[in-house]
Motif scaffolding. Structure first.
Motif, mmCIF file in Angstrom:
data_model
loop_
_atom_site.group_PDB
_atom_site.id
_atom_site.type_symbol
_atom_site.label_atom_id
_atom_site.label_comp_id
_atom_site.label_asym_id
_atom_site.label_seq_id
_atom_site.Cartn_x
_atom_site.Cartn_y
_atom_site.Cartn_z
ATOM 1 N N VAL A 14 10.469 -8.888 36.432
ATOM 2 C CA VAL A 14 9.211 -8.258 36.810
ATOM 3 C C VAL A 14 9.458 -6.793 37.157
ATOM 4 O O VAL A 14 10.556 -6.397 37.531
ATOM 5 C CB VAL A 14 8.562 -8.984 38.004
ATOM 6 N N ASP A 15 8.412 -5.990 37.049
ATOM 7 C CA ASP A 15 8.533 -4.562 37.333
ATOM 8 C C ASP A 15 8.396 -4.222 38.808
ATOM 9 O O ASP A 15 8.847 -3.168 39.240
ATOM 10 C CB ASP A 15 7.488 -3.771 36.538
ATOM 11 N N TYR A 16 7.786 -5.085 39.604
ATOM 12 C CA TYR A 16 7.537 -4.740 41.003
ATOM 13 C C TYR A 16 8.716 -5.046 41.936
ATOM 14 O O TYR A 16 8.713 -4.652 43.094
ATOM 15 C CB TYR A 16 6.282 -5.453 41.526
ATOM 16 N N LEU A 17 9.744 -5.694 41.435
ATOM 17 C CA LEU A 17 10.912 -6.025 42.236
ATOM 18 C C LEU A 17 12.112 -5.231 41.730
ATOM 19 O O LEU A 17 12.426 -5.259 40.543
ATOM 20 C CB LEU A 17 11.199 -7.525 42.139
ATOM 21 N N LYS A 18 12.763 -4.502 42.624
ATOM 22 C CA LYS A 18 13.918 -3.675 42.269
ATOM 23 C C LYS A 18 15.205 -4.497 42.380
ATOM 24 O O LYS A 18 15.367 -5.291 43.313
ATOM 25 C CB LYS A 18 14.032 -2.456 43.181
ATOM 26 N N ALA A 19 16.106 -4.281 41.448
ATOM 27 C CA ALA A 19 17.372 -5.010 41.456
ATOM 28 C C ALA A 19 18.145 -4.750 42.745
ATOM 29 O O ALA A 19 18.710 -5.681 43.328
ATOM 30 C CB ALA A 19 18.201 -4.623 40.235
ATOM 31 N N HIS A 20 18.163 -3.508 43.205
ATOM 32 C CA HIS A 20 18.944 -3.194 44.410
ATOM 33 C C HIS A 20 18.415 -3.902 45.658
ATOM 34 O O HIS A 20 19.140 -4.038 46.638
ATOM 35 C CB HIS A 20 19.056 -1.678 44.632
ATOM 36 N N GLU A 21 17.192 -4.391 45.613
ATOM 37 C CA GLU A 21 16.634 -5.136 46.739
ATOM 38 C C GLU A 21 17.291 -6.513 46.877
ATOM 39 O O GLU A 21 17.149 -7.158 47.917
ATOM 40 C CB GLU A 21 15.123 -5.296 46.582
ATOM 41 N N LYS A 22 17.986 -6.959 45.872
ATOM 42 C CA LYS A 22 18.643 -8.268 45.879
ATOM 43 C C LYS A 22 20.142 -8.166 46.154
ATOM 44 O O LYS A 22 20.875 -9.145 46.034
ATOM 45 C CB LYS A 22 18.409 -8.987 44.548
ATOM 46 N N LEU A 23 20.615 -6.986 46.510
ATOM 47 C CA LEU A 23 22.051 -6.795 46.707
ATOM 48 C C LEU A 23 22.628 -7.591 47.869
ATOM 49 O O LEU A 23 23.758 -8.070 47.774
ATOM 50 C CB LEU A 23 22.378 -5.314 46.860
ATOM 51 N N ASP A 24 21.897 -7.731 48.968
ATOM 52 C CA ASP A 24 22.428 -8.519 50.084
ATOM 53 C C ASP A 24 22.764 -9.932 49.613
ATOM 54 O O ASP A 24 23.855 -10.445 49.879
ATOM 55 C CB ASP A 24 21.446 -8.579 51.253
ATOM 56 N N TYR A 25 21.831 -10.547 48.905
ATOM 57 C CA TYR A 25 22.070 -11.892 48.392
ATOM 58 C C TYR A 25 23.264 -11.895 47.437
ATOM 59 O O TYR A 25 24.131 -12.778 47.500
ATOM 60 C CB TYR A 25 20.826 -12.430 47.668
ATOM 61 N N CYS A 26 23.334 -10.912 46.547
ATOM 62 C CA CYS A 26 24.393 -10.891 45.539
ATOM 63 C C CYS A 26 25.765 -10.596 46.136
ATOM 64 O O CYS A 26 26.772 -11.106 45.644
ATOM 65 C CB CYS A 26 24.049 -9.904 44.428
#
Length: 128
Positions: free
Chosen positions: A93-105
């Protein structure tokens, strides 16, 4: 996440796995430079080329763990890239940034490095 645990575990795993293993083409000279996905959406990440995702992941690892030894960078970057790529395929999706998932990753990366270290330790021949 404990940076020291991630840093130490990744170096140990790399050293164990690389003893006698050749370097994969994925990690040819310059693999960790030129990433442009630092502010990419999950959709953009999903459709980006592998080399760009991996180079950007290396930047994320360097940013989060500035004193990461170079030996630990390839496996840590590959695990962060895998995590973000898997997530992007489920949520392109376009509204979610990949870097926002870094904590999980980064948590995922730490867990996977721990599992790899345990697996290697259980298969390594006992020293006399």
């Amino acid at each position: 996440m404990c940076r020291d645990a991630l840093r130490g575990t990744s170096v140990a795993v790399v050293l164990m796995l690389s003893a006698g293993c050749g370097e994969a083409n994925r990690f040819a000279d310059g693999w960790d430079r030129g990433g442009t996905l630092h502010d990419a959406s999950m959709r953009e990440w999903a459709f980006a080329v592998d080399a760009n995702r991996l180079a950007t992941s290396a930047d994320f690892v360097r940013e989060r763990i500035p004193d990461m030894p170079e030996e630990g960078l390839p496996i840590s970057s590959a695990l962060v890239e895998k995590c973000l790529s898997d997530m992007s395929l489920r949520s392109a999706v376009d509204y979610l940034k990949a870097h926002e998932k870094l904590d999980y990753c980064f948590d995922y990366t730490e867990r996977m490095l721990g599992r790899l270290a345990q697996e290697y330790a259980s298969q390594a021949p006992a020293s006399e």
